[in-house]
Design a protein around this motif. Structure first.
Motif, PDB file in Angstrom:
ATOM      1  N   ALA A 195       2.019  -3.072  -9.067  1.00  0.00           N
ATOM      2  CA  ALA A 195       0.779  -3.632  -9.254  1.00  0.00           C
ATOM      3  C   ALA A 195       0.743  -5.280  -9.311  1.00  0.00           C
ATOM      4  O   ALA A 195      -0.236  -5.926  -8.893  1.00  0.00           O
ATOM      5  CB  ALA A 195       0.627  -3.540 -10.816  1.00  0.00           C
ATOM      6  N   TYR A 196       1.913  -5.875  -9.223  1.00  0.00           N
ATOM      7  CA  TYR A 196       1.922  -7.585  -9.237  1.00  0.00           C
ATOM      8  C   TYR A 196       2.046  -7.699  -7.643  1.00  0.00           C
ATOM      9  O   TYR A 196       1.275  -8.614  -7.225  1.00  0.00           O
ATOM     10  CB  TYR A 196       3.541  -7.810  -9.643  1.00  0.00           C
ATOM     11  CG  TYR A 196       3.623  -9.303  -9.419  1.00  0.00           C
ATOM     12  CD1 TYR A 196       2.799 -10.178  -9.984  1.00  0.00           C
ATOM     13  CD2 TYR A 196       4.275  -9.713  -8.352  1.00  0.00           C
ATOM     14  CE1 TYR A 196       3.259 -11.467  -9.798  1.00  0.00           C
ATOM     15  CE2 TYR A 196       4.645 -11.191  -8.049  1.00  0.00           C
ATOM     16  CZ  TYR A 196       4.057 -12.124  -8.592  1.00  0.00           C
ATOM     17  OH  TYR A 196       4.213 -13.418  -8.383  1.00  0.00           O
ATOM     18  N   GLN A 197       2.640  -6.719  -6.960  1.00  0.00           N
ATOM     19  CA  GLN A 197       2.546  -7.042  -5.387  1.00  0.00           C
ATOM     20  C   GLN A 197       1.199  -6.826  -4.994  1.00  0.00           C
ATOM     21  O   GLN A 197       0.606  -7.612  -4.107  1.00  0.00           O
ATOM     22  CB  GLN A 197       3.438  -6.063  -4.396  1.00  0.00           C
ATOM     23  CG  GLN A 197       4.723  -6.309  -5.002  1.00  0.00           C
ATOM     24  CD  GLN A 197       5.403  -7.710  -4.756  1.00  0.00           C
ATOM     25  OE1 GLN A 197       5.141  -8.320  -3.926  1.00  0.00           O
ATOM     26  NE2 GLN A 197       6.293  -8.352  -5.803  1.00  0.00           N
ATOM     27  N   LEU A 230       0.827  -1.203   0.039  1.00  0.00           N
ATOM     28  CA  LEU A 230      -0.051  -0.020  -0.012  1.00  0.00           C
ATOM     29  C   LEU A 230       0.715   1.263  -0.039  1.00  0.00           C
ATOM     30  O   LEU A 230       0.662   2.288  -0.796  1.00  0.00           O
ATOM     31  CB  LEU A 230      -0.880   0.258   1.463  1.00  0.00           C
ATOM     32  CG  LEU A 230      -1.824   1.153   1.454  1.00  0.00           C
ATOM     33  CD1 LEU A 230      -2.940   1.276   0.249  1.00  0.00           C
ATOM     34  CD2 LEU A 230      -2.300   1.112   2.859  1.00  0.00           C
ATOM     35  N   TRP A 231       2.082   1.270   0.799  1.00  0.00           N
ATOM     36  CA  TRP A 231       2.961   2.491   1.014  1.00  0.00           C
ATOM     37  C   TRP A 231       3.737   2.633  -0.438  1.00  0.00           C
ATOM     38  O   TRP A 231       3.707   3.733  -0.996  1.00  0.00           O
ATOM     39  CB  TRP A 231       3.707   2.193   2.007  1.00  0.00           C
ATOM     40  CG  TRP A 231       4.870   3.455   2.328  1.00  0.00           C
ATOM     41  CD1 TRP A 231       4.430   4.512   2.955  1.00  0.00           C
ATOM     42  CD2 TRP A 231       6.080   3.477   2.251  1.00  0.00           C
ATOM     43  NE1 TRP A 231       5.417   5.313   3.230  1.00  0.00           N
ATOM     44  CE2 TRP A 231       6.510   4.609   2.508  1.00  0.00           C
ATOM     45  CE3 TRP A 231       6.974   2.870   1.275  1.00  0.00           C
ATOM     46  CZ2 TRP A 231       7.794   5.210   2.433  1.00  0.00           C
ATOM     47  CZ3 TRP A 231       8.206   3.255   1.035  1.00  0.00           C
ATOM     48  CH2 TRP A 231       8.774   4.439   1.507  1.00  0.00           C
ATOM     49  N   LEU A 232       3.951   1.545  -1.024  1.00  0.00           N
ATOM     50  CA  LEU A 232       4.675   1.947  -2.334  1.00  0.00           C
ATOM     51  C   LEU A 232       3.838   2.125  -3.172  1.00  0.00           C
ATOM     52  O   LEU A 232       3.978   2.962  -4.275  1.00  0.00           O
ATOM     53  CB  LEU A 232       5.342   0.318  -2.633  1.00  0.00           C
ATOM     54  CG  LEU A 232       6.535  -0.074  -2.261  1.00  0.00           C
ATOM     55  CD1 LEU A 232       6.870  -1.563  -2.827  1.00  0.00           C
ATOM     56  CD2 LEU A 232       7.869   0.676  -2.568  1.00  0.00           C
ATOM     57  N   GLN A 233       2.594   1.711  -3.333  1.00  0.00           N
ATOM     58  CA  GLN A 233       1.671   2.150  -4.482  1.00  0.00           C
ATOM     59  C   GLN A 233       0.932   3.270  -4.344  1.00  0.00           C
ATOM     60  O   GLN A 233       0.580   4.041  -5.285  1.00  0.00           O
ATOM     61  CB  GLN A 233       0.700   1.055  -4.821  1.00  0.00           C
ATOM     62  CG  GLN A 233      -0.138   0.955  -6.172  1.00  0.00           C
ATOM     63  CD  GLN A 233      -0.764  -0.480  -6.450  1.00  0.00           C
ATOM     64  OE1 GLN A 233      -1.675  -0.740  -5.676  1.00  0.00           O
ATOM     65  NE2 GLN A 233      -0.287  -0.885  -7.575  1.00  0.00           N
ATOM     66  N   ASP A 250      19.783  -1.481 -10.747  1.00  0.00           N
ATOM     67  CA  ASP A 250      18.902  -2.858 -10.716  1.00  0.00           C
ATOM     68  C   ASP A 250      17.519  -2.210 -11.411  1.00  0.00           C
ATOM     69  O   ASP A 250      17.302  -0.924 -11.724  1.00  0.00           O
ATOM     70  CB  ASP A 250      18.552  -3.064  -9.200  1.00  0.00           C
ATOM     71  CG  ASP A 250      17.407  -3.743  -9.077  1.00  0.00           C
ATOM     72  OD1 ASP A 250      17.268  -4.955  -9.685  1.00  0.00           O
ATOM     73  OD2 ASP A 250      16.465  -3.804  -8.307  1.00  0.00           O
ATOM     74  N   VAL A 251      16.438  -3.180 -11.814  1.00  0.00           N
ATOM     75  CA  VAL A 251      15.406  -2.483 -12.384  1.00  0.00           C
ATOM     76  C   VAL A 251      14.170  -2.695 -11.548  1.00  0.00           C
ATOM     77  O   VAL A 251      13.750  -1.663 -11.425  1.00  0.00           O
ATOM     78  CB  VAL A 251      15.051  -3.882 -13.678  1.00  0.00           C
ATOM     79  CG1 VAL A 251      13.531  -3.545 -14.400  1.00  0.00           C
ATOM     80  CG2 VAL A 251      16.290  -3.534 -14.754  1.00  0.00           C
ATOM     81  N   ASP A 252      13.872  -3.840 -10.796  1.00  0.00           N
ATOM     82  CA  ASP A 252      12.699  -3.989 -10.213  1.00  0.00           C
ATOM     83  C   ASP A 252      12.701  -3.079  -8.849  1.00  0.00           C
ATOM     84  O   ASP A 252      13.398  -3.285  -7.828  1.00  0.00           O
ATOM     85  CB  ASP A 252      12.229  -5.368  -9.777  1.00  0.00           C
ATOM     86  CG  ASP A 252      12.013  -6.237 -11.220  1.00  0.00           C
ATOM     87  OD1 ASP A 252      11.394  -5.560 -12.044  1.00  0.00           O
ATOM     88  OD2 ASP A 252      12.831  -7.257 -11.269  1.00  0.00           O
ATOM     89  N   GLU A 253      11.749  -2.228  -8.812  1.00  0.00           N
ATOM     90  CA  GLU A 253      11.501  -1.322  -7.617  1.00  0.00           C
ATOM     91  C   GLU A 253      12.828  -0.419  -7.526  1.00  0.00           C
ATOM     92  O   GLU A 253      12.900   0.200  -6.569  1.00  0.00           O
ATOM     93  CB  GLU A 253      11.212  -2.055  -6.306  1.00  0.00           C
ATOM     94  CG  GLU A 253      10.150  -2.554  -6.061  1.00  0.00           C
ATOM     95  CD  GLU A 253       9.356  -3.214  -7.022  1.00  0.00           C
ATOM     96  OE1 GLU A 253       8.310  -2.588  -7.810  1.00  0.00           O
ATOM     97  OE2 GLU A 253       9.618  -4.345  -7.390  1.00  0.00           O
ATOM     98  N   THR A 254      13.552  -0.099  -8.605  1.00  0.00           N
ATOM     99  CA  THR A 254      14.581   0.716  -8.593  1.00  0.00           C
ATOM    100  C   THR A 254      14.247   1.447  -9.948  1.00  0.00           C
ATOM    101  O   THR A 254      14.553   3.084  -9.826  1.00  0.00           O
ATOM    102  CB  THR A 254      16.002   0.025  -8.788  1.00  0.00           C
ATOM    103  OG1 THR A 254      16.250  -0.962  -7.756  1.00  0.00           O
ATOM    104  CG2 THR A 254      17.150   1.090  -8.918  1.00  0.00           C
ATOM    105  N   ILE A 267       3.782  -3.912 -18.214  1.00  0.00           N
ATOM    106  CA  ILE A 267       2.975  -2.601 -17.658  1.00  0.00           C
ATOM    107  C   ILE A 267       3.595  -2.047 -16.553  1.00  0.00           C
ATOM    108  O   ILE A 267       2.725  -0.960 -16.013  1.00  0.00           O
ATOM    109  CB  ILE A 267       1.593  -3.405 -17.310  1.00  0.00           C
ATOM    110  CG1 ILE A 267       1.821  -4.302 -16.306  1.00  0.00           C
ATOM    111  CG2 ILE A 267       0.960  -3.980 -18.579  1.00  0.00           C
ATOM    112  CD1 ILE A 267       0.290  -4.832 -15.511  1.00  0.00           C
ATOM    113  N   SER A 268       4.935  -2.313 -15.890  1.00  0.00           N
ATOM    114  CA  SER A 268       5.556  -1.553 -15.079  1.00  0.00           C
ATOM    115  C   SER A 268       5.529  -0.071 -15.439  1.00  0.00           C
ATOM    116  O   SER A 268       5.723   0.178 -16.645  1.00  0.00           O
ATOM    117  CB  SER A 268       6.833  -2.306 -14.624  1.00  0.00           C
ATOM    118  OG  SER A 268       6.444  -3.826 -14.366  1.00  0.00           O
ATOM    119  N   THR A 269       5.518   0.714 -14.565  1.00  0.00           N
ATOM    120  CA  THR A 269       5.685   2.262 -14.649  1.00  0.00           C
ATOM    121  C   THR A 269       7.080   2.527 -14.114  1.00  0.00           C
ATOM    122  O   THR A 269       7.740   2.094 -13.176  1.00  0.00           O
ATOM    123  CB  THR A 269       4.587   2.930 -14.098  1.00  0.00           C
ATOM    124  OG1 THR A 269       4.536   2.706 -12.708  1.00  0.00           O
ATOM    125  CG2 THR A 269       3.268   2.565 -14.529  1.00  0.00           C
TER     126      THR A 269
END
Length: 284
Positions: free
Chosen positions: A101-103, A39-42, A91-95, A126-128
């Motif tokens: 959306a996946y989480q 929730l915090w990330l999104q 790094d790519v994911d979360e960086t 679809i990652s942003t």
């Protein structure tokens, strides 16, 4: 009397069905450990502002890092690197890409990560962009710095990853600069061989990640041992190494239960609780 009895019986069945339906709809949401972090990330301004601040600080340091030819961020950098062209590793994911959306799907479906569903998500592309990442990489590229994306996404996911990066205009989003796990036999989940591959040809001036392993492979110790490694490289943080926040997943979680994913979810949760240092509570 028979008609009335039958009518009453039908009404009772309908009422019971309605109560069951109401009970199902009123059932409490499943308790998933990832809810608050995801929730915090999104949704939070706090996360976005933090990520933007990390990248803004790095952008301000670019001229100094480029101009100081003794400046390097890679522990794998050796030999005479001073004349090499500057590069950054991210790094790519979360960086660079936000996969919340996946989480969020994992949490709302009350399921867990699997390589099958993750691959399907990656292939949807679809990652942003993580806030600030696109601006930083463009600023670096404009100053003649090459950008490398070192990710533990798997090699078959390279095309979708490049497509996703290119959609937003990330510089150097191509097969040379996107380095995924398994592309070469020696490229396992530990990233040192890929960092070294970049450092062989470039002076790595900055590195970015959301996980300790994005900077060093010395990450699998106890909680205290990880703190010691962090302190060992205290001069790197905020100047050469830039950590993005990720409260949703990462080696920080598995460190709390000894990196033993064979433990049951209940045992892992208990180990997490035991790793915390709570307040004793109010005095009686």
């Amino acid at each position: 009397m028979t008609f009335i009895a039958k009518s009453f019986g039908v009404a009772a069945i309908m009422a019971t069905s309605a109560l069951c339906a109401f009970g199902a709809s009123a059932q409490e949401p499943a308790q998933n450990d990832g809810l608050n972090g995801t929730l915090w990330l999104q949704t939070s301004v706090e996360y976005k502002a933090t990520a933007m601040s990390v990248y803004a600080g790095a952008t301000r340091l670019l001229p100094a890092a480029i101009g100081d030819h003794s400046w390097t961020a890679a522990l794998e950098q050796d030999g005479n690197f001073m004349a090499k062209k500057p590069a950054v590793i991210l790094d790519v994911d979360e960086t660079v890409l936000d996969n919340s959306a996946y989480q969020s799907w994992v949490v709302t479906e009350d399921t867990s990560y699997s390589s099958k569903t993750w691959a399907a998500f990656v292939n949807d592309a679809i990652s942003t962009p993580t806030p600030g990442a696109l601006e930083f990489t463009k600023a670096a590229a404009a100053k003649g710095v090459e950008v490398f994306y070192v990710s533990n996404r798997k090699a078959p996911e390279e095309a979708a990853t490049i497509k996703n990066l290119q959609e937003y205009g990330f510089p150097f989003a191509d097969e040379k600069h996107v380095m995924l796990r398994g592309e070469i036999e020696t490229w396992g989940s530990a990233k040192e061989p890929r960092r070294k591959a970049v450092a062989d040809d470039y002076r790595v001036i900055m590195m970015f990640g959301d996980n300790f392993g994005d900077f060093t492979d010395d990450i699998d110790g106890t909680l205290d041992e990880r703190l010691d490694v962090m302190a060992k490289y205290g001069d790197y943080w905020g100047e050469r190494w830039f950590m993005l926040p990720n409260p949703s997943y990462g080696s920080w979680e598995s460190a709390a239960f000894g990196n033993d994913w064979k433990k049951s979810p209940e045992a892992r949760r208990q180990d997490k609780l035991d790793s915390m240092a709570p307040w004793a509570g109010p005095a009686e």
